[in-house]
Design an enzyme around this catalytic site. Structure first.
Site, short mmCIF file in Angstrom:
data_model
loop_
_atom_site.label_atom_id
_atom_site.label_comp_id
_atom_site.label_asym_id
_atom_site.label_seq_id
_atom_site.Cartn_x
_atom_site.Cartn_y
_atom_site.Cartn_z
N HIS A 84 40.68 18.77 -5.17
CA HIS A 84 41.50 19.59 -6.94
C HIS A 84 39.81 19.77 -8.14
O HIS A 84 39.00 19.09 -7.79
CB HIS A 84 41.70 17.94 -7.73
CG HIS A 84 42.12 17.97 -9.22
ND1 HIS A 84 42.86 18.55 -9.96
CD2 HIS A 84 41.41 17.73 -10.48
CE1 HIS A 84 43.08 18.38 -10.99
NE2 HIS A 84 41.99 18.27 -11.69
N ASP A 163 51.64 10.43 -17.60
CA ASP A 163 49.77 10.90 -18.18
C ASP A 163 50.69 12.66 -19.40
O ASP A 163 50.16 12.95 -20.17
CB ASP A 163 49.13 11.50 -17.64
CG ASP A 163 48.40 12.47 -17.65
OD1 ASP A 163 47.55 12.38 -18.22
OD2 ASP A 163 48.25 14.05 -17.01
N ARG A 170 47.41 12.96 -26.91
CA ARG A 170 46.07 12.94 -26.52
C ARG A 170 45.17 14.68 -27.41
O ARG A 170 44.67 14.38 -27.95
CB ARG A 170 45.34 12.43 -25.67
CG ARG A 170 45.41 11.37 -25.34
CD ARG A 170 45.10 11.25 -23.34
NE ARG A 170 43.48 11.81 -23.10
CZ ARG A 170 43.33 12.35 -22.43
NH1 ARG A 170 44.35 12.57 -21.19
NH2 ARG A 170 42.03 12.32 -22.34
N SER A 185 43.39 10.19 -16.74
CA SER A 185 44.54 11.04 -16.60
C SER A 185 44.91 12.41 -14.95
O SER A 185 45.48 12.27 -14.26
CB SER A 185 43.85 12.20 -17.71
OG SER A 185 45.50 13.20 -17.65
N LYS A 189 47.62 11.64 -10.94
CA LYS A 189 48.11 12.04 -10.70
C LYS A 189 47.77 12.95 -8.97
O LYS A 189 48.34 13.37 -8.70
CB LYS A 189 47.51 13.89 -11.52
CG LYS A 189 48.90 14.05 -13.05
CD LYS A 189 48.40 15.00 -13.48
CE LYS A 189 47.09 15.19 -14.02
NZ LYS A 189 46.97 15.50 -15.49
N1 URA Z 1 42.38 17.62 -16.94
C1 URA Z 1 43.93 16.79 -16.84
O1 URA Z 1 44.95 16.92 -16.60
N2 URA Z 1 43.52 15.51 -18.00
C2 URA Z 1 42.28 15.37 -18.85
O2 URA Z 1 42.53 14.31 -19.43
C3 URA Z 1 40.96 16.45 -19.15
C4 URA Z 1 41.61 17.34 -18.08
#
Ligand code: URA
Length: 439
Positions: A84, A163, A170, A185, A189
């Site tokens: 990632h 999320d 957010r 966050s 995932k």
């Molecule tokens: N990328 C994400 O998936 N979440 C965040 O909070 C910031 C960047």
């Protein structure tokens, strides 16, 4: 006594630690709509000021991960390694390291995102290949990985819905930039995506979410801890994003550059980073005893053509035309091309990745509004990188796309990204740190 959000908000506001069940109560209630946005916002703001402990952060990540589907990759043989990137301009490394790692025996079953703003997603880039499919039934996805070792598709199903909702909140309540919230966050995932081990590429610099090296290292350390505490071997590389990665920015242009890199003819920075990341992935997949040996195997896979062959197989399996590896004219071709020329002589002191990303978006390579169709041919090719000498009138970048006015706007923006100076700038460190190898 039944829990309620007012007590939880107050507890965090006063600086106390939330229990696992309080965090679970918040995530469950917010995801199913029982807890309103205003209470969730208040808790997020309390977290911004009072912070979360590591234990709270792990509990938050786990609760968010469990808010939706958890992908079952147990039907795939071997140790599945996911990668990632926190996102950057010109970052096409997945298209390079995926085939390399797969060619070295590491199964790669990857779900990738679409672009957000000016940072294009791997799925968008893949769709510039004529015929390429980026969605597939789960059984077909697993079969492809078992057959050829590599499949990349767009995110399917219902991964970490908590999320999705929290991130949107957010974004509009000034509660994005907290390390625990960002880590939870991203990791919720990643942990739901089903791989056995995770490699994170945490970008730092003007074109990245984390602007400073110290912040990027802190984020990387936190995510590595969460991954390991959740039972997945996790390593993070902290890498530069102060200038774009490689020379190409834009969908088809980036796939073409990935192919060059797989042929051993790519730009130095993307080649170096890809070999480093692939080496760690091969090590995490237990096909090499050390990351260094993994890197050597990655180099061999480029030199003997195995990585490029794997890329062609992957393209063909997903419906794309594998002849793209030998004939670039099969990619969408732009109607217009313009060049940006240097106004003075000197050295390239900086190329602001953020500005290049925006300029590329203006050419048509990125979405300006949600759901907009992308011009696959559009984008920018940099002819100079930081530290290169330049003469007045020399070409700094070429820009292309189907709509002349958009390419023109891109050109005006692109101009702002280059800084030309008389003295040779200090060298940019591409790989700052690799965290988690010794855990
Ligand atoms: N990328 C994400 O998936 N979440 C965040 O909070 C910031 C960047």
């Amino acid at each position: 006594m039944a829990m309620n959000m007012i007590d939880i908000i107050l507890k965090k506001r006063m600086g106390s630690q939330l229990t696992k069940s309080e965090i679970q109560f918040f995530i469950d209630g917010y995801t199913n709509g029982e807890i309103p946005d205003y209470q969730a916002s208040a808790l997020l703001m309390a977290i911004m000021f009072q912070k979360l402990s590591m234990e709270e952060t792990v509990n938050l990540t786990e609760a968010m991960k469990s808010s939706g589907d958890i992908i079952d990759l147990s039907g795939i043989n071997g140790i599945k390694v996911d990668k990632h990137s926190t996102g950057g301009v010109g970052d096409k490394t997945t298209l390079v390291v995926g085939p390399i790692a797969a060619a070295c025996g590491v199964p790669i079953a990857k779900m990738s995102g679409r672009g957000l703003g000016f940072t294009g997603g791997t799925v968008d880039k893949m769709e510039s290949v004529p015929g390429m499919k980026t969605s597939m039934e789960p059984e077909a996805f697993i079969k492809q990985v078992n057959d050829i070792g590599l499949a990349v598709i767009g995110q399917t199903g219902h991964i970490a819905p908590a999320d999705k909702k929290l991130y949107a909140l957010r974004d509009v309540t000034a509660t994005i930039d907290n390390l625990s919230l960002i880590s939870a966050s991203i990791m919720s995932k990643k942990l739901a995506a089903g791989a056995d081990a995770i490699l994170l590429d945490v970008k730092c610099g003007s074109g990245a979410f984390m602007k400073t090296r110290a912040d990027a290292i802190a984020l990387a350390e936190m995510m590595v801890s969460i991954g390991n505490l959740s039972g997945k071997r996790t390593v993070a590389a902290v890498t530069d994003m102060s200038q774009p990665l490689g020379n190409a920015v834009g969908n088809a242009l980036e796939v073409i550059e990935a192919i060059h890199t797989l042929k051993g003819e790519g730009p130095a920075d993307i080649t170096k980073l890809s070999l480093e990341l692939a080496g760690v992935m091969i090590y995490l997949g237990r096909k090499a005893d050390t990351p260094q040996r993994g890197k050597e195997m990655a180099m061999e896979a480029i030199q003997n053509g195995a990585a490029l062959k794997k890329f062609s197989e992957f393209i063909a399996c997903q419906g794309g035309d594998p002849n793209i590896t030998t004939d670039e004219t099969l990619f969408p071709q732009p109607e217009f091309r313009l060049e940006l020329k240097a106004a003075s002589k000197g050295y390239i002191g900086a190329i602001d990745a953020n500005v290049i990303g925006l300029a590329s978006q203006h050419t048509g390579a990125g979405r300006m509004v949600m759901g907009e169709t992308i011009d696959m041919s559009a984008g920018i090719v940099l002819h100079k990188k930081v530290g290169d000498a330049v003469m007045a009138g020399e070409v700094l970048a070429s820009l292309q796309g189907d709509v002349e006015s958009k390419v023109q706007t891109g050109l005006s923006e692109c101009q702002k990204a280059f800084k030309i100076q008389l003295e040779n700038p200090s060298k940019i460190e591409l790989i700052h740190e690799i965290i988690g190898l010794n855990l």
